[in-house]
Design an enzyme around this catalytic site. Structure first.
Site, PDB file in Angstrom:
ATOM      1  N   TYR A  55      48.772  40.711  53.468  1.00 47.70           N
ATOM      2  CA  TYR A  55      49.468  41.276  52.311  1.00 47.70           C
ATOM      3  C   TYR A  55      48.525  42.116  51.455  1.00 47.70           C
ATOM      4  O   TYR A  55      48.948  43.118  50.868  1.00 47.70           O
ATOM      5  CB  TYR A  55      50.080  40.155  51.464  1.00 47.70           C
ATOM      6  N   ASN A  56      47.254  41.728  51.374  1.00 42.70           N
ATOM      7  CA  ASN A  56      46.285  42.566  50.661  1.00 42.70           C
ATOM      8  C   ASN A  56      46.170  43.926  51.336  1.00 42.70           C
ATOM      9  O   ASN A  56      46.154  44.960  50.659  1.00 42.70           O
ATOM     10  CB  ASN A  56      44.908  41.901  50.640  1.00 42.70           C
ATOM     11  N   GLU A  75      48.128  31.586  42.183  1.00 42.28           N
ATOM     12  CA  GLU A  75      48.302  32.927  41.652  1.00 42.28           C
ATOM     13  C   GLU A  75      49.538  32.956  40.746  1.00 42.28           C
ATOM     14  O   GLU A  75      50.392  32.059  40.796  1.00 42.28           O
ATOM     15  CB  GLU A  75      48.471  33.913  42.818  1.00 42.28           C
ATOM     16  N   GLU A  76      49.614  33.980  39.923  1.00 44.93           N
ATOM     17  CA  GLU A  76      50.824  34.217  39.135  1.00 44.93           C
ATOM     18  C   GLU A  76      52.034  34.279  40.067  1.00 44.93           C
ATOM     19  O   GLU A  76      51.960  34.830  41.166  1.00 44.93           O
ATOM     20  CB  GLU A  76      50.671  35.543  38.386  1.00 44.93           C
ATOM     21  N   ASN A  88      44.753  38.036  40.613  1.00 45.14           N
ATOM     22  CA  ASN A  88      45.303  38.209  39.274  1.00 45.14           C
ATOM     23  C   ASN A  88      44.925  37.044  38.365  1.00 45.14           C
ATOM     24  O   ASN A  88      44.786  37.201  37.152  1.00 45.14           O
ATOM     25  CB  ASN A  88      46.819  38.373  39.329  1.00 45.14           C
ATOM     26  N   GLY A 113      51.411  36.510  45.149  1.00 44.87           N
ATOM     27  CA  GLY A 113      51.879  35.424  44.298  1.00 44.87           C
ATOM     28  C   GLY A 113      51.848  34.075  44.977  1.00 44.87           C
ATOM     29  O   GLY A 113      50.830  33.642  45.496  1.00 44.87           O
ATOM     30  N   ARG A 168      45.992  30.532  51.766  1.00 40.55           N
ATOM     31  CA  ARG A 168      44.875  31.470  51.868  1.00 40.55           C
ATOM     32  C   ARG A 168      43.663  30.981  51.091  1.00 40.55           C
ATOM     33  O   ARG A 168      42.523  31.222  51.487  1.00 40.55           O
ATOM     34  CB  ARG A 168      45.303  32.860  51.377  1.00 40.55           C
ATOM     35  N   ARG A 188      37.383  34.559  44.751  1.00 42.88           N
ATOM     36  CA  ARG A 188      38.694  35.008  45.229  1.00 42.88           C
ATOM     37  C   ARG A 188      38.778  34.763  46.729  1.00 42.88           C
ATOM     38  O   ARG A 188      37.795  34.953  47.461  1.00 42.88           O
ATOM     39  CB  ARG A 188      38.910  36.494  44.937  1.00 42.88           C
ATOM     40  N   HIS A 189      39.943  34.358  47.184  1.00 43.13           N
ATOM     41  CA  HIS A 189      40.158  34.118  48.610  1.00 43.13           C
ATOM     42  C   HIS A 189      39.841  35.367  49.442  1.00 43.13           C
ATOM     43  O   HIS A 189      39.813  36.498  48.931  1.00 43.13           O
ATOM     44  CB  HIS A 189      41.606  33.690  48.874  1.00 43.13           C
TER      45      HIS A 189
END
Length: 219
Positions: free
Chosen positions: A16-17, A88-89, A176, A24, A60, A10-11
């Site tokens: 935003y996290n 991502e979704e 996700n 997304g 990212r 995962r990045h």
């Protein structure tokens, strides 16, 4: 088709996290912690000789894989394949909004007020369908749309003629997306999908042709 190990990373952490926003297809920069995440993960992987590497085309993820490459000399001989298949979704109207509020809107009409409750009562695919239903523009990806895209990415990896039995392959993607892969390719109850994969975490899949099996999650 070869038998090989696929390392899913995962990045690193983004703003935003930190702000608990759905990211997304949107982007925010890696935080300093996110940069440190990627460097630390790169050091964990530095002795693995990867035959191939793949990456989401979102900024990212590309920044993360560049930091991983800096820590691993074996990457000098390969160029990562960057593709939107590994994104991502897509959250449609809900991109950039508070994650908890969005999942409440999506799940509450179905008796599930949080993402964890949706997963407990339904599954990851239903969560995608609920989100598209709740999107006033219905632009968010549902399960069918999502898997149609991601499967093209998996096919891109498994059809690579340069990958041989026993090789290691890297894929840098998103939270996700990792959850979705684990949900699909692990045994029911094998992993707690209410726990999101940490930024910079490593998940491993054993790949045997078109058969994928999760062997490690969120390490």
């Amino acid at each position: 088709m070869a038998k090989f190990t696929l390392y899913l990373v995962r990045h690193g952490q983004t703003y935003y996290n930190v702000f608990n926003k759905l990211q997304g297809w949107s982007n925010s920069p890696l935080t300093q912690q996110g940069i440190d995440d990627a460097v630390a993960t790169g050091k964990r992987l530095k002795d693995i000789k990867f035959k191939a590497a793949y990456c989401s085309d979102l900024t990212r993820a590309q920044k993360t894989i560049s930091l991983l490459f800096d820590q691993n000399e074996t990457f000098n001989s390969i160029t990562p394949i960057v593709s939107p298949f590994f994104r991502e979704e897509f959250y449609g109207y809900f991109e950039g909004l508070n994650m908890d509020e969005v999942w409440y809107q999506a799940g509450a009409p179905h008796g599930a007020k949080t993402f964890a409750e949706i997963i407990d009562q339904y599954d990851m695919n239903v969560a995608k369908d609920f989100l598209k239903q709740a999107d006033p523009f219905h632009t968010a990806e549902n399960a069918e749309e999502y898997w149609h895209r991601l499967q093209q990415g998996l096919d891109l990896i498994t059809s690579n003629p340069n990958i041989e039995d026993g090789d290691s392959v890297l894929l840098v993607s998103h939270g996700n997306t990792l959850l979705s892969l684990v949900d699909r390719f692990s045994q029911p109850g094998q992993f707690d999908l209410r726990t999101r994969p940490a930024n910079g975490s490593i998940t491993k899949l054993a790949v045997d042709g078109d058969q994928l099996t999760v062997t490690d999650y969120n390490k």
